[in-house]
Design a protein around this motif. Structure first.
Motif, PDB file in Angstrom:
ATOM      1  N   THR A  20    -112.989 -52.059 -16.958  1.00  0.00           N
ATOM      2  CA  THR A  20    -113.106 -52.208 -16.031  1.00  0.00           C
ATOM      3  C   THR A  20    -111.816 -51.456 -15.490  1.00  0.00           C
ATOM      4  O   THR A  20    -110.647 -52.038 -15.278  1.00  0.00           O
ATOM      5  N   ILE A  21    -111.419 -50.401 -14.625  1.00  0.00           N
ATOM      6  CA  ILE A  21    -110.601 -49.762 -14.025  1.00  0.00           C
ATOM      7  C   ILE A  21    -110.731 -49.830 -12.092  1.00  0.00           C
ATOM      8  O   ILE A  21    -111.752 -48.415 -12.947  1.00  0.00           O
ATOM      9  N   LEU A  22    -109.884 -49.957 -11.534  1.00  0.00           N
ATOM     10  CA  LEU A  22    -110.462 -49.827  -9.863  1.00  0.00           C
ATOM     11  C   LEU A  22    -111.312 -50.110  -9.984  1.00  0.00           C
ATOM     12  O   LEU A  22    -112.175 -49.721  -8.983  1.00  0.00           O
ATOM     13  N   GLY A  23    -112.212 -50.955 -10.323  1.00  0.00           N
ATOM     14  CA  GLY A  23    -113.375 -52.014 -10.229  1.00  0.00           C
ATOM     15  C   GLY A  23    -114.353 -50.813 -10.632  1.00  0.00           C
ATOM     16  O   GLY A  23    -115.758 -51.505 -10.094  1.00  0.00           O
ATOM     17  N   GLN A  24    -114.785 -49.700 -11.510  1.00  0.00           N
ATOM     18  CA  GLN A  24    -115.970 -49.127 -12.356  1.00  0.00           C
ATOM     19  C   GLN A  24    -115.765 -49.928 -13.858  1.00  0.00           C
ATOM     20  O   GLN A  24    -114.952 -49.618 -13.845  1.00  0.00           O
ATOM     21  N   ASN A  25    -116.915 -49.455 -14.057  1.00  0.00           N
ATOM     22  CA  ASN A  25    -117.430 -49.232 -15.780  1.00  0.00           C
ATOM     23  C   ASN A  25    -116.838 -48.476 -16.295  1.00  0.00           C
ATOM     24  O   ASN A  25    -118.055 -47.196 -16.159  1.00  0.00           O
ATOM     25  N   VAL A  26    -116.183 -48.415 -17.337  1.00  0.00           N
ATOM     26  CA  VAL A  26    -115.935 -47.266 -17.582  1.00  0.00           C
ATOM     27  C   VAL A  26    -115.372 -47.846 -19.257  1.00  0.00           C
ATOM     28  O   VAL A  26    -115.264 -48.296 -19.486  1.00  0.00           O
ATOM     29  N   HIS A  27    -116.388 -46.585 -19.830  1.00  0.00           N
ATOM     30  CA  HIS A  27    -116.581 -46.443 -21.224  1.00  0.00           C
ATOM     31  C   HIS A  27    -115.781 -45.154 -21.801  1.00  0.00           C
ATOM     32  O   HIS A  27    -115.732 -44.252 -21.444  1.00  0.00           O
ATOM     33  N   LEU A  28    -115.039 -45.586 -22.549  1.00  0.00           N
ATOM     34  CA  LEU A  28    -113.914 -45.274 -23.143  1.00  0.00           C
ATOM     35  C   LEU A  28    -114.617 -44.420 -25.105  1.00  0.00           C
ATOM     36  O   LEU A  28    -114.134 -45.855 -25.626  1.00  0.00           O
ATOM     37  N   THR A  29    -114.190 -43.630 -25.555  1.00  0.00           N
ATOM     38  CA  THR A  29    -114.457 -42.719 -26.442  1.00  0.00           C
ATOM     39  C   THR A  29    -113.366 -42.445 -27.697  1.00  0.00           C
ATOM     40  O   THR A  29    -112.459 -41.505 -26.907  1.00  0.00           O
ATOM     41  N   ALA A  30    -112.610 -43.292 -28.609  1.00  0.00           N
ATOM     42  CA  ALA A  30    -111.142 -42.546 -29.159  1.00  0.00           C
ATOM     43  C   ALA A  30    -111.974 -41.529 -30.202  1.00  0.00           C
ATOM     44  O   ALA A  30    -112.719 -42.835 -31.473  1.00  0.00           O
ATOM     45  N   THR A  31    -111.600 -40.527 -30.270  1.00  0.00           N
ATOM     46  CA  THR A  31    -112.151 -39.796 -32.195  1.00  0.00           C
ATOM     47  C   THR A  31    -111.223 -39.387 -32.642  1.00  0.00           C
ATOM     48  O   THR A  31    -110.148 -38.797 -31.851  1.00  0.00           O
ATOM     49  N   PRO A  32    -110.758 -39.746 -33.788  1.00  0.00           N
ATOM     50  CA  PRO A  32    -109.513 -39.523 -34.761  1.00  0.00           C
ATOM     51  C   PRO A  32    -109.718 -37.224 -34.891  1.00  0.00           C
ATOM     52  O   PRO A  32    -111.480 -37.214 -35.439  1.00  0.00           O
ATOM     53  N   THR A  33    -109.672 -36.871 -34.759  1.00  0.00           N
ATOM     54  CA  THR A  33    -109.345 -35.398 -34.768  1.00  0.00           C
ATOM     55  C   THR A  33    -108.409 -34.546 -35.893  1.00  0.00           C
ATOM     56  O   THR A  33    -108.486 -33.925 -36.602  1.00  0.00           O
ATOM     57  N   THR A  34    -107.184 -35.055 -36.249  1.00  0.00           N
ATOM     58  CA  THR A  34    -106.424 -34.571 -37.412  1.00  0.00           C
ATOM     59  C   THR A  34    -105.502 -35.628 -37.783  1.00  0.00           C
ATOM     60  O   THR A  34    -105.027 -36.724 -36.984  1.00  0.00           O
ATOM     61  N   TYR A  35    -104.609 -35.160 -39.147  1.00  0.00           N
ATOM     62  CA  TYR A  35    -104.164 -36.331 -39.793  1.00  0.00           C
ATOM     63  C   TYR A  35    -103.009 -35.753 -40.651  1.00  0.00           C
ATOM     64  O   TYR A  35    -103.100 -34.787 -40.852  1.00  0.00           O
ATOM     65  N   THR A  36    -101.825 -36.812 -40.783  1.00  0.00           N
ATOM     66  CA  THR A  36    -100.201 -36.508 -41.044  1.00  0.00           C
ATOM     67  C   THR A  36    -100.538 -36.834 -42.141  1.00  0.00           C
ATOM     68  O   THR A  36    -100.604 -38.243 -41.796  1.00  0.00           O
ATOM     69  N   TYR A  37    -100.201 -36.877 -43.411  1.00  0.00           N
ATOM     70  CA  TYR A  37    -100.586 -37.465 -44.804  1.00  0.00           C
ATOM     71  C   TYR A  37     -98.903 -37.187 -44.938  1.00  0.00           C
ATOM     72  O   TYR A  37     -98.347 -36.228 -45.095  1.00  0.00           O
ATOM     73  N   THR A  38     -98.118 -38.786 -45.560  1.00  0.00           N
ATOM     74  CA  THR A  38     -96.881 -38.889 -45.275  1.00  0.00           C
ATOM     75  C   THR A  38     -96.257 -39.237 -46.654  1.00  0.00           C
ATOM     76  O   THR A  38     -96.598 -40.774 -46.914  1.00  0.00           O
ATOM     77  N   TYR A  39     -95.981 -38.927 -47.394  1.00  0.00           N
ATOM     78  CA  TYR A  39     -95.850 -39.195 -49.180  1.00  0.00           C
ATOM     79  C   TYR A  39     -94.445 -39.617 -49.374  1.00  0.00           C
ATOM     80  O   TYR A  39     -94.826 -40.131 -50.575  1.00  0.00           O
ATOM     81  N   GLY A  40     -93.782 -39.947 -49.093  1.00  0.00           N
ATOM     82  CA  GLY A  40     -93.077 -40.735 -48.904  1.00  0.00           C
ATOM     83  C   GLY A  40     -91.789 -40.116 -49.451  1.00  0.00           C
ATOM     84  O   GLY A  40     -89.927 -40.580 -50.158  1.00  0.00           O
ATOM     85  N   ASP A  41     -91.568 -38.621 -50.425  1.00  0.00           N
ATOM     86  CA  ASP A  41     -90.505 -38.584 -50.660  1.00  0.00           C
ATOM     87  C   ASP A  41     -89.874 -36.943 -49.672  1.00  0.00           C
ATOM     88  O   ASP A  41     -89.246 -36.129 -50.493  1.00  0.00           O
ATOM     89  N   GLY A  42     -90.448 -36.858 -48.987  1.00  0.00           N
ATOM     90  CA  GLY A  42     -89.893 -35.966 -47.900  1.00  0.00           C
ATOM     91  C   GLY A  42     -91.342 -35.015 -47.190  1.00  0.00           C
ATOM     92  O   GLY A  42     -90.528 -34.120 -46.975  1.00  0.00           O
ATOM     93  N   GLN A  43     -92.217 -34.849 -48.119  1.00  0.00           N
ATOM     94  CA  GLN A  43     -93.061 -33.679 -48.415  1.00  0.00           C
ATOM     95  C   GLN A  43     -94.639 -34.609 -47.209  1.00  0.00           C
ATOM     96  O   GLN A  43     -94.952 -35.976 -47.033  1.00  0.00           O
TER      97      GLN A  43
END
Length: 273
Positions: A153-176
């Motif tokens: 509820t934002i400013l008295g309105q019913n707001v339906h929000l959708t979060a979509t995963p789009t990109t990924y960053t893999y951190t391997y722990g060895d600097g790569q």
């Protein structure tokens, strides 16, 4: 006069502007722009939907006055378009507030902040094999994420929000690292571990213990009182808790006995020589 919501092609910013039917072309994944037409009322000069004459907006929890609106759409690429009813909604809906034509602007000004405060799940990073892998062999990584929805509820309105995963960053722990990339990777059979290279796999060149993480970038859209999906101007990055990967090396030797025959033989559990 209604309110249109568009994306400025030069800045990428979400922008709302008063309009009497003139639309601005903009670059966006959604080819349409939208207008909440506040003429949807019994005394409006261009009421075209008979529902406007009968719709009574229910009172909001904060006592704000409800104004019936008809959602309109038009292609962004057309200057001075002809507006048509947004198909998923066949009748009027309501906006609440003393100045309903400002509501979409006010929500757009704060929606990114609200988006970034939501309790989103960052997803899961899976490693094959885990927790031990071998130096010089490909170790497979893949991401598991899903779209997530929230009702606010934002400013008295019913707001339906959708979060979509789009990109990924893999951190391997060895600097790569790998990414940002739209590739989620995928699981492989255990018979292919350490022999199959995937788009998201990584080969460690030295032994050690490495903290691996996944950072997922989410984009968002939102609707106001069941209106059309509007883009959130900005993204949210979430990182998983680090998981430690132990990288080992292998050695080979000729032995005379199996570990069952000689538990103290070279390479048997509990022995170092």
């Amino acid at each position: 006069m209604g309110r249109t919501t568009t994306i400025d092609a030069s800045t990428g910013q979400l922008a709302s502007q008063l309009s009497s039917g003139n639309g601005a072309a903009a670059a966006s994944e959604d080819p349409n722009q939208y207008m909440a037409d506040t003429h949807c009322r019994a005394d409006g000069p261009d009421t075209v939907d008979p529902g406007c004459l009968t719709l009574a907006c229910p009172p909001s929890p904060n006592g704000a006055t409800g104004t019936p609106v008809i959602w309109k759409e038009a292609p962004k690429a057309i200057t001075n378009p002809g507006w048509t009813d947004w198909i998923p909604v066949t009748g009027p809906t309501c906006l609440y507030g003393p100045e309903p034509h400002n509501i979409l602007d006010d929500i757009a000004a704060r929606i990114l902040t609200d988006f970034r405060q939501l309790p989103l799940n960052p997803g899961t990073l899976t490693t094959q094999p885990f927790p031990n892998t071998l130096i010089g062999a490909p170790t497979n990584f893949y991401a598991t994420t899903t779209p997530q929805t929230f009702n606010l509820t934002i400013l008295g309105q019913n707001v339906h929000l959708t979060a979509t995963p789009t990109t990924y960053t893999y951190t391997y722990g060895d600097g790569q690292t790998l990414g940002p990339t739209p590739t989620t990777g995928h699981p492989i059979p255990d018979t292919q571990w350490l022999t199959t290279t995937t788009q998201t796999s990584h080969t460690y060149t030295t032994t050690g213990n490495y903290p691996a993480t996944l950072t997922t970038t989410y984009t968002g859209t939102y609707t106001v009182n069941n209106g059309p999906p509007l883009p959130i101007n900005g993204t949210l990055n979430l990182t998983t808790t680090p998981q430690t990967i132990h990288v080992w090396k292998t050695e080979t030797a000729l032995v005379a006995d199996t570990c069952e025959q000689n538990p103290h033989s070279w390479g048997c559990p509990g022995t170092n020589d």
